[in-house]
Design an enzyme around this catalytic site. Sequence first.
Site, mmCIF file in Angstrom:
data_model
loop_
_atom_site.group_PDB
_atom_site.id
_atom_site.type_symbol
_atom_site.label_atom_id
_atom_site.label_comp_id
_atom_site.label_asym_id
_atom_site.label_seq_id
_atom_site.Cartn_x
_atom_site.Cartn_y
_atom_site.Cartn_z
ATOM 1 N N LYS A 87 10.530 0.234 3.723
ATOM 2 C CA LYS A 87 11.427 0.699 4.781
ATOM 3 C C LYS A 87 12.855 0.692 4.267
ATOM 4 O O LYS A 87 13.223 -0.110 3.413
ATOM 5 C CB LYS A 87 11.341 -0.223 6.001
ATOM 6 C CG LYS A 87 9.942 -0.403 6.565
ATOM 7 C CD LYS A 87 9.953 -1.485 7.638
ATOM 8 C CE LYS A 87 8.534 -1.853 8.046
ATOM 9 N NZ LYS A 87 8.514 -3.007 8.977
ATOM 10 N N ASP A 105 -3.408 2.101 -5.785
ATOM 11 C CA ASP A 105 -4.092 3.379 -5.603
ATOM 12 C C ASP A 105 -4.329 4.124 -6.921
ATOM 13 O O ASP A 105 -5.107 5.075 -6.956
ATOM 14 C CB ASP A 105 -3.290 4.289 -4.663
ATOM 15 C CG ASP A 105 -3.010 3.636 -3.324
ATOM 16 O OD1 ASP A 105 -3.849 2.828 -2.879
ATOM 17 O OD2 ASP A 105 -1.957 3.933 -2.726
ATOM 18 N N HIS A 157 -5.864 -4.968 3.915
ATOM 19 C CA HIS A 157 -4.910 -5.608 3.014
ATOM 20 C C HIS A 157 -5.520 -6.700 2.149
ATOM 21 O O HIS A 157 -4.829 -7.261 1.289
ATOM 22 C CB HIS A 157 -3.733 -6.153 3.818
ATOM 23 C CG HIS A 157 -2.810 -5.065 4.301
ATOM 24 N ND1 HIS A 157 -3.117 -4.259 5.374
ATOM 25 C CD2 HIS A 157 -1.620 -4.619 3.821
ATOM 26 C CE1 HIS A 157 -2.147 -3.381 5.559
ATOM 27 N NE2 HIS A 157 -1.236 -3.572 4.627
#
Length: 365
Positions: free
Chosen positions: A77, A143, A289
């Site tokens: 963020k 990923d 997670h």
Amino acid sequence: MKKKILVATGGGDCPGLNAVIRAIVKRADLEPDYEVYGSIEAYNGVLMDPQEIIRLDDQAVAGIHIRGGTIIGTTNKGGPFNWPVEQPDGSWVGIDRSDEMIQMLKDQGFHAVISIGGDGSQRISKQLFDKGLNVVGVPKTIDNDLSATDMTFGFQTAVQVATEGVDKLVTTAESHNRVIIMEVMGRDAGWIALHAAVAGGSEVCLIPEIPYDINKVVERIEKRYEERRGFAIVVVAEGAKPKGGTVVGQASKEVGYENVRLGGIGYRLKEELTQAGLKASMRVTVLGHLQRGGIPIAFDRVLAAGFGVHAFEMVKQGKFGQMVAYKHNDIIDVPLEEAVKDYNYCTEDAFVMRTARGMGISLGD
């Protein structure tokens, strides 16, 4: 006067981040002219008032290579190009504070920044380098979706967690003659799902790169059942979608977070299978997670340490605007522009894709 290096970890957390930080500090300790600092929560530590920048010395990093997460925190963020500012009406807008931040770092005597992060973080690195900041990138993502490197640290640990999930689900699926759907992370890439499916021996693996035909999935699962007996494990990546359909996700309501939150495909798949006529009892497990946390496996610690040492040496040699990369069992550096140019999708010529098909794992097509 010593040259100050600022380390920042951005994006999602990842096993091996601390190993990179430790390796940077350990390598810098061999050079009397350098000091290492850490910005708390990516670049936010620089932009916060008061600033949150800490000294990273040998004592601060002692033993952290076996710990998950990052001792300097991370965030996806805010950031220098989209700093959230609340308006009088309670709404939020993002403002560009990149020039201000670069000037802050120069005024405080920072020689270079080592940015540890994934695709989004390295795009920010490229933008900051173009504006004159000395930046070196270190690729980080579970990923494995950065095409400029053969492997990113954290990926193998995430695969290990997912594989252990399959292993555990096999016994309960067999005991109850069930189909168990296991949803894993990966965003738009199916690497975690494919590796876990091959390693764990699942019957079906659904990935973002191959939109699935639900009838083909039903057909494959039904082959596992004789009369009323049988079981099957389906591994599905969070970004998977049916032919002609869309991914399951929702826009974030968190201030400063721009990514769509993926998740829920496992439950939607269960409903689709039921509607397509599958009679078997089904359950869904979402690893979530769990794949990000915990102790990094040895491979990821070694890769992360190699990245950290090489990143420092790139700073020493003035190789800015570059990112560390793992290619052909060696650690090299590549331009940031190349690092973020292409997304690393699973392709048909990837060995794990060929292996999955060669073992009869259904990819839903």
